[in-house]
Design a protein around this motif. Structure first.
Motif, PDB file in Angstrom:
ATOM      1  N   PRO A 163     -23.248  12.518  24.295  1.00 21.81           N
ATOM      2  CA  PRO A 163     -23.739  13.591  23.415  1.00 21.81           C
ATOM      3  C   PRO A 163     -22.984  14.901  23.592  1.00 21.81           C
ATOM      4  CG  PRO A 163     -25.571  12.381  24.362  1.00 21.81           C
ATOM      5  CD  PRO A 163     -24.345  11.877  25.045  1.00 21.81           C
ATOM      6  N   ALA A 164     -22.441  15.140  24.781  1.00 25.68           N
ATOM      7  CA  ALA A 164     -21.697  16.381  25.007  1.00 25.68           C
ATOM      8  C   ALA A 164     -20.419  16.441  24.183  1.00 25.68           C
ATOM      9  CB  ALA A 164     -21.362  16.517  26.498  1.00 25.68           C
ATOM     10  N   ASP A 165     -19.941  15.266  23.716  1.00 25.87           N
ATOM     11  CA  ASP A 165     -18.703  15.218  22.945  1.00 25.87           C
ATOM     12  C   ASP A 165     -18.923  15.377  21.445  1.00 25.87           C
ATOM     13  OD1 ASP A 165     -17.287  14.648  25.330  1.00 25.87           O
ATOM     14  OD2 ASP A 165     -17.807  12.526  25.143  1.00 25.87           O
ATOM     15  N   VAL A 166     -20.168  15.419  21.013  1.00 26.86           N
ATOM     16  CA  VAL A 166     -20.468  15.455  19.577  1.00 26.86           C
ATOM     17  C   VAL A 166     -20.026  16.790  18.987  1.00 26.86           C
ATOM     18  CG1 VAL A 166     -22.315  15.456  17.856  1.00 26.86           C
ATOM     19  CG2 VAL A 166     -22.362  13.830  19.751  1.00 26.86           C
ATOM     20  N   GLY A 167     -19.258  16.704  17.905  1.00 29.10           N
ATOM     21  CA  GLY A 167     -18.828  17.919  17.216  1.00 29.10           C
ATOM     22  C   GLY A 167     -19.768  18.317  16.097  1.00 29.10           C
ATOM     23  N   ALA A 168     -20.276  17.319  15.350  1.00 31.92           N
ATOM     24  CA  ALA A 168     -21.206  17.566  14.245  1.00 31.92           C
ATOM     25  C   ALA A 168     -22.200  16.420  14.187  1.00 31.92           C
ATOM     26  CB  ALA A 168     -20.462  17.701  12.929  1.00 31.92           C
ATOM     27  N   ALA A 169     -23.436  16.740  13.811  1.00 29.64           N
ATOM     28  CA  ALA A 169     -24.484  15.713  13.789  1.00 29.64           C
ATOM     29  C   ALA A 169     -25.378  15.907  12.578  1.00 29.64           C
ATOM     30  CB  ALA A 169     -25.322  15.764  15.064  1.00 29.64           C
ATOM     31  N   THR A 170     -25.790  14.791  11.966  1.00 28.15           N
ATOM     32  CA  THR A 170     -26.826  14.788  10.940  1.00 28.15           C
ATOM     33  C   THR A 170     -27.841  13.729  11.340  1.00 28.15           C
ATOM     34  OG1 THR A 170     -25.572  13.201   9.594  1.00 28.15           O
ATOM     35  CG2 THR A 170     -25.273  15.534   9.108  1.00 28.15           C
ATOM     36  N   GLN A 171     -29.121  14.058  11.191  1.00 28.63           N
ATOM     37  CA  GLN A 171     -30.191  13.151  11.589  1.00 28.63           C
ATOM     38  C   GLN A 171     -31.282  13.142  10.531  1.00 28.63           C
ATOM     39  OE1 GLN A 171     -29.940  13.521  16.450  1.00 28.63           O
ATOM     40  NE2 GLN A 171     -31.177  14.987  15.352  1.00 28.63           N
ATOM     41  N   ARG A 172     -31.808  11.969  10.268  1.00 27.68           N
ATOM     42  CA  ARG A 172     -32.878  11.805   9.292  1.00 27.68           C
ATOM     43  C   ARG A 172     -34.170  12.414   9.845  1.00 27.68           C
ATOM     44  NH1 ARG A 172     -33.637   7.929   5.050  1.00 27.68           N
ATOM     45  NH2 ARG A 172     -35.822   7.350   4.707  1.00 27.68           N
ATOM     46  N   GLU A 173     -35.041  12.837   8.954  1.00 31.69           N
ATOM     47  CA  GLU A 173     -36.330  13.372   9.376  1.00 31.69           C
ATOM     48  C   GLU A 173     -37.086  12.324  10.211  1.00 31.69           C
ATOM     49  OE1 GLU A 173     -40.443  15.254   7.426  1.00 31.69           O
ATOM     50  OE2 GLU A 173     -38.738  14.705   6.148  1.00 31.69           O
ATOM     51  N   PHE A 271     -17.053  13.182  16.256  1.00 32.44           N
ATOM     52  CA  PHE A 271     -16.435  13.667  17.484  1.00 32.44           C
ATOM     53  C   PHE A 271     -15.098  14.314  17.160  1.00 32.44           C
ATOM     54  CE2 PHE A 271     -19.327  10.284  18.388  1.00 32.44           C
ATOM     55  CZ  PHE A 271     -19.953  10.640  19.567  1.00 32.44           C
ATOM     56  N   ALA A 272     -14.620  15.120  18.076  1.00 32.84           N
ATOM     57  CA  ALA A 272     -13.349  15.811  17.865  1.00 32.84           C
ATOM     58  C   ALA A 272     -12.198  14.812  17.823  1.00 32.84           C
ATOM     59  CB  ALA A 272     -13.130  16.820  18.994  1.00 32.84           C
ATOM     60  N   PRO A 273     -11.250  14.996  16.923  1.00 28.13           N
ATOM     61  CA  PRO A 273     -10.072  14.119  16.878  1.00 28.13           C
ATOM     62  C   PRO A 273      -9.308  14.199  18.209  1.00 28.13           C
ATOM     63  CG  PRO A 273     -10.211  15.492  14.908  1.00 28.13           C
ATOM     64  CD  PRO A 273     -11.214  16.022  15.867  1.00 28.13           C
ATOM     65  N   GLN A 274      -8.750  13.060  18.590  1.00 28.69           N
ATOM     66  CA  GLN A 274      -7.949  13.000  19.809  1.00 28.69           C
ATOM     67  C   GLN A 274      -6.572  12.445  19.454  1.00 28.69           C
ATOM     68  OE1 GLN A 274      -9.938  11.627  23.388  1.00 28.69           O
ATOM     69  NE2 GLN A 274     -11.890  11.548  22.285  1.00 28.69           N
ATOM     70  N   THR A 275      -5.566  12.968  20.128  1.00 30.26           N
ATOM     71  CA  THR A 275      -4.186  12.584  19.833  1.00 30.26           C
ATOM     72  C   THR A 275      -3.613  11.715  20.950  1.00 30.26           C
ATOM     73  OG1 THR A 275      -3.832  14.628  18.597  1.00 30.26           O
ATOM     74  CG2 THR A 275      -1.872  13.414  19.304  1.00 30.26           C
ATOM     75  N   ILE A 276      -3.116  10.553  20.553  1.00 35.53           N
ATOM     76  CA  ILE A 276      -2.406   9.655  21.459  1.00 35.53           C
ATOM     77  C   ILE A 276      -0.942   9.683  21.043  1.00 35.53           C
ATOM     78  CG2 ILE A 276      -2.310   7.330  22.416  1.00 35.53           C
ATOM     79  CD1 ILE A 276      -5.012   8.794  22.776  1.00 35.53           C
ATOM     80  N   TRP A 277      -0.038   9.918  21.990  1.00 36.16           N
ATOM     81  CA  TRP A 277       1.378  10.072  21.657  1.00 36.16           C
ATOM     82  C   TRP A 277       2.139   8.777  21.904  1.00 36.16           C
ATOM     83  CZ3 TRP A 277       3.176  14.388  19.295  1.00 36.16           C
ATOM     84  CH2 TRP A 277       2.337  15.520  19.306  1.00 36.16           C
ATOM     85  N   VAL A 278       2.909   8.369  20.931  1.00 38.17           N
ATOM     86  CA  VAL A 278       3.874   7.274  21.081  1.00 38.17           C
ATOM     87  C   VAL A 278       5.240   7.915  20.885  1.00 38.17           C
ATOM     88  CG1 VAL A 278       4.693   5.055  20.229  1.00 38.17           C
ATOM     89  CG2 VAL A 278       2.241   5.566  20.219  1.00 38.17           C
ATOM     90  N   GLY A 279       5.931   8.136  21.981  1.00 38.10           N
ATOM     91  CA  GLY A 279       7.129   8.964  21.896  1.00 38.10           C
ATOM     92  C   GLY A 279       6.721  10.347  21.452  1.00 38.10           C
ATOM     93  N   TRP A 280       7.343  10.872  20.390  1.00 41.63           N
ATOM     94  CA  TRP A 280       6.948  12.172  19.864  1.00 41.63           C
ATOM     95  C   TRP A 280       6.108  12.056  18.587  1.00 41.63           C
ATOM     96  CZ3 TRP A 280       9.017  12.246  15.057  1.00 41.63           C
ATOM     97  CH2 TRP A 280      10.208  11.549  14.836  1.00 41.63           C
ATOM     98  N   VAL A 281       5.627  10.823  18.300  1.00 37.75           N
ATOM     99  CA  VAL A 281       4.768  10.607  17.127  1.00 37.75           C
ATOM    100  C   VAL A 281       3.298  10.734  17.541  1.00 37.75           C
ATOM    101  CG1 VAL A 281       4.011   8.953  15.383  1.00 37.75           C
ATOM    102  CG2 VAL A 281       6.439   9.141  15.960  1.00 37.75           C
ATOM    103  N   PRO A 282       2.541  11.643  16.921  1.00 37.07           N
ATOM    104  CA  PRO A 282       1.119  11.787  17.245  1.00 37.07           C
ATOM    105  C   PRO A 282       0.263  10.772  16.472  1.00 37.07           C
ATOM    106  CG  PRO A 282       1.739  13.455  15.658  1.00 37.07           C
ATOM    107  CD  PRO A 282       2.988  12.661  15.959  1.00 37.07           C
TER     108      PRO A 282
END
Length: 476
Positions: A163-173, A271-282
């Protein structure tokens, strides 16, 4: 002659006396209480043992390959991105300054970007046309694939979502993140459920026509995603969803519906986007987590039941050497409350998380886990009801952004069900009907019938009889 007359009188008096003493058999059909003894319904419970199901192929080890990036792959740096505007569909990139790197772009080149303010998910596009409009450079593109952008390389991404990693949340009533009922150190998701799956009149204020699901879901989602590309070809993909969860489901019905199918998203977490690098390609990967509650089948009024399932599972897919293989492992146990119901039904209620990985904002691998309870009842069957617990896990991989050759694939890698309890009905034993008791005709006069005479009238009749006997036997 006198003796004959006297004898007839005696017979007449005795007949009257006998008639007075006799009971007139006026039989009245009286309401009779019949006792039916039925042996108590027995609930047969399944043993509370931990189920272990393992059918896991040897995990594919993705070989780490040194990255090779072709000259046709171009990365846009922060300087070029500040001149960029993107069309709504993402297909047209317009640069306000004609920089040499942009003017030199050719058809077939691959443009790649890391996450930025203008492109939060990054992008991977293939150039189809480049044109100038004044000082502007207009680049028309289509979606590119990683095996076009990378000649050789390995993607290796593993993480645990909290839950600490959540960037945005929507929840039903009626749905909320809560403190888990697990160990104090539990850092996963704990979602309280109290949601209406069906409301017949559409008015949530009237609750007597609803189907409601209640309970709580505690889970820790952990995934592994690995890709190997060699010689501009997708060689291996592995996506594994490793989840520990506890699902408690309660079903309450106040309406009768035939053939209902409802699947409701009760919560969605980005969740926030994360970047994995393959060489210099994100490679920009964005996890998404949705939680669903669903209902399938025929429901009747007055059903209540609950099932709790604790499970640790692995559900995955592997692509290797041109073929797909499932990966599955399950350990689980159940607790339950026998159902309360009075008629037939056949209903399945399920809940669980769906984890998805977006690659440059485009669908990629996903995994859905549904813990469920199922109730089947028919008063004409023996046993007339059965309560099941189960778990279903589906894994799929959309390859739109991974490869232009390999087709997308999905599979149900776990489909487990167990009878938790059932009813056993017995043939009723009936007590024989009692014989009706004759009821005498009620007295309406002291003169008739003779059984209604008062005591003094009996004395008169006796004296008359004695007088007749005397006159009969006193004569010579």
């Amino acid at each position: 002659m006198k003796r004959l007359v006297s004898l007839l009188n005696i017979v007449l008096v005795l007949g009257l006396i006998t008639a007075g003493c006799a009971t007139t058999p006026a039989v009245v059909e009286k309401e009779v209480e019949v006792t039916v003894e039925v042996e108590k319904e027995v609930v047969v419970e399944a043993p509370m043992e931990v189920e272990v199901i393992t059918a896991t192929p040897t995990p594919v080890i993705v070989e780490e390959l040194p990255a090779l990036i072709p000259s046709t792959t171009k990365m846009l740096d922060e300087t070029m991105m500040q001149y960029l505007s993107i069309s709504d569909d993402g297909a047209v990139l317009t640069f306000s300054e004609a920089r040499p790197e942009l003017v030199s772009l050719s058809e077939g080149d691959i443009i790649v970007s890391d996450k930025t303010s203008i492109a939060p998910d990054g992008f991977l596009r293939k150039v189809t046309n480049v044109s100038m409009s004044g000082d502007q450079v207009i680049v028309e593109t289509i979606q590119a694939t990683l095996d076009e952008a990378i000649e050789q390389g390995t993607i290796d991404f593993s993480t645990v979502l909290t839950p600490a990693d959540v960037g945005a949340a929507t929840q039903r009533e009626g749905v909320a993140l809560a403190k888990a009922r697990c160990a104090p150190a539990f850092e996963g998701f704990s979602i309280v459920i109290d949601t209406v799956l069906e409301d017949e009149d559409g008015d949530l204020e009237t609750t007597d026509d609803q189907i409601r699901a209640k309970g709580q879901i505690d889970f820790v989602p952990h995934f592994d995603f690995k890709v190997k590309i060699k010689d501009f070809e997708l060689k291996q993909i592995t996506f594994v969803n490793r989840t520990t969860e506890r699902v408690q489901l309660e079903l309450e019905t106040k309406v009768e519906i035939v053939d209902i199918h409802r699947k409701v998203e009760i919560a969605h977490y980005s969740f926030a986007p994360q970047t994995i690098w393959v060489g210099w390609v994100p490679i920009v990967i964005t996890p998404e987590l949705a939680v669903y509650v669903g209902l399938d089948g025929n429901v009747s009024v007055g059903i209540t039941t609950s099932v709790t399932q604790e499970a640790t599972l692995t559900a995955g897919l592997t692509y290797d050497n041109g073929g797909w293989s499932p990966m599955d492992d399950l350990q689980n146990e159940f607790q339950f409350a026998p159902p309360s119901l009075s008629t037939n039904c056949g209903v399945r209620v399920y809940a669980g998380p769906q984890l998805s990985l977006l690659i440059y904002g485009t669908a990629g691998p996903y995994g859905e886990i549904d813990g469920y309870l199922k109730l089947a009842a028919d008063p004409l069957d023996t046993p007339w009801w059965k309560l099941y617990g189960g778990l279903k896990a589906e894994v799929g991989i959309e390859v739109k952004v991974l490869s232009h050759i390999v087709a997308s694939h999905k599979d149900t890698v776990i489909d487990y069900e167990k009878i938790l309890a059932q009813a056993e009905s017995f043939t009723p034993t009936h007590t024989p009907d009692p014989t009706p008791t004759p009821t005498p005709t009620p007295c309406t006069s002291i003169w008739w019938p003779p059984r209604c005479w008062p005591w003094w009238l009996w004395i008169v009749a006796l004296l008359v009889g004695l007088g007749i006997l005397g006159s009969l036997f006193g004569e010579e």
